[in-house]
Design a protein around this motif. Structure first.
Motif, PDB file in Angstrom:
ATOM      1  N   MET A   1      -5.600  -4.157  20.556  1.00  0.00           N
ATOM      2  CA  MET A   1      -4.805  -2.993  20.185  1.00  0.00           C
ATOM      3  C   MET A   1      -5.671  -1.928  19.522  1.00  0.00           C
ATOM      4  SD  MET A   1      -1.287  -2.862  17.981  1.00  0.00           S
ATOM      5  CE  MET A   1      -2.054  -3.493  16.520  1.00  0.00           C
TER       6      MET A   1
ATOM      7  N   HIS B   1      -6.146   1.884  21.250  1.00  0.00           N
ATOM      8  CA  HIS B   1      -5.782   3.110  20.539  1.00  0.00           C
ATOM      9  C   HIS B   1      -7.003   3.953  20.176  1.00  0.00           C
ATOM     10  CE1 HIS B   1      -1.547   2.342  20.374  1.00  0.00           C
ATOM     11  NE2 HIS B   1      -1.738   1.142  19.850  1.00  0.00           N
TER      12      HIS B   1
ATOM     13  N   MET C   1      -2.977   1.888  11.103  1.00  0.00           N
ATOM     14  CA  MET C   1      -1.999   1.191  11.923  1.00  0.00           C
ATOM     15  C   MET C   1      -2.404  -0.275  12.101  1.00  0.00           C
ATOM     16  SD  MET C   1      -0.807   2.044  15.797  1.00  0.00           S
ATOM     17  CE  MET C   1      -2.489   2.259  16.295  1.00  0.00           C
TER      18      MET C   1
ATOM     19  N   ILE D   1      -0.339  -3.651  10.658  1.00  0.00           N
ATOM     20  CA  ILE D   1       0.060  -4.720  11.585  1.00  0.00           C
ATOM     21  C   ILE D   1      -0.571  -6.045  11.180  1.00  0.00           C
ATOM     22  CG2 ILE D   1      -0.312  -5.560  13.952  1.00  0.00           C
ATOM     23  CD1 ILE D   1       2.009  -3.742  13.817  1.00  0.00           C
TER      24      ILE D   1
ATOM     25  N   HIS E   1       1.472  -1.791  19.841  1.00  0.00           N
ATOM     26  CA  HIS E   1       1.807  -1.686  18.427  1.00  0.00           C
ATOM     27  C   HIS E   1       3.236  -2.137  18.129  1.00  0.00           C
ATOM     28  CE1 HIS E   1       1.779  -0.132  14.393  1.00  0.00           C
ATOM     29  NE2 HIS E   1       2.819   0.643  14.666  1.00  0.00           N
TER      30      HIS E   1
END
Length: 112
Positions: free
Chosen positions: A21, A25, A79, A83, A101
């Motif tokens: 992830m 991103h 972010m 997470i 996400h």
């Protein structure tokens, strides 16, 4: 997806999912920043063609490249941090072929 097809691996660890992830991103953010840098380059070439080589030196281009990478990483890290620190249950199965996400955030034990 290649792991699923080649090695019949239908699971991914949580750390690998977070890393996937992060890279998805980060590279998406870098792509938009590279387009901005290309627009700046064309603006300099069209509006000041005689001063183009004095404006865009090696140091300026290095700074633009460094800012492309750093801006994408700095925008992605909060972010990923949030997470990574959410409380999860033991069953962590998402219904996607990649770690996104909101798919990971919906697996948390808390109300997001």
């Amino acid at each position: 997806m290649l792991g699923i097809f080649w090695f019949n691996a239908h699971e991914i660890s949580f750390g690998a999912c977070v890393a996937q992830m992060f890279f998805i991103h980060t590279f998406t953010g870098m792509k938009s920043a590279v387009l901005l840098a290309m627009a700046f380059d064309r603006y300099g070439a069209i509006c000041a063609p005689r001063h183009y080589t004095t404006i865009l030196t090696v140091w300026v281009l290095s700074g633009i490249g460094l800012s492309v990478v750093l801006s994408a990483v700095v925008l992605t890290l909060p972010m990923i941090y949030v997470i990574h620190h959410l409380p999860f249950c033991d069953a962590r199965v998402i219904a996607h072929t990649y770690c996104e996400h909101m798919g990971i955030a919906n697996l948390a034990r808390i109300n997001i």
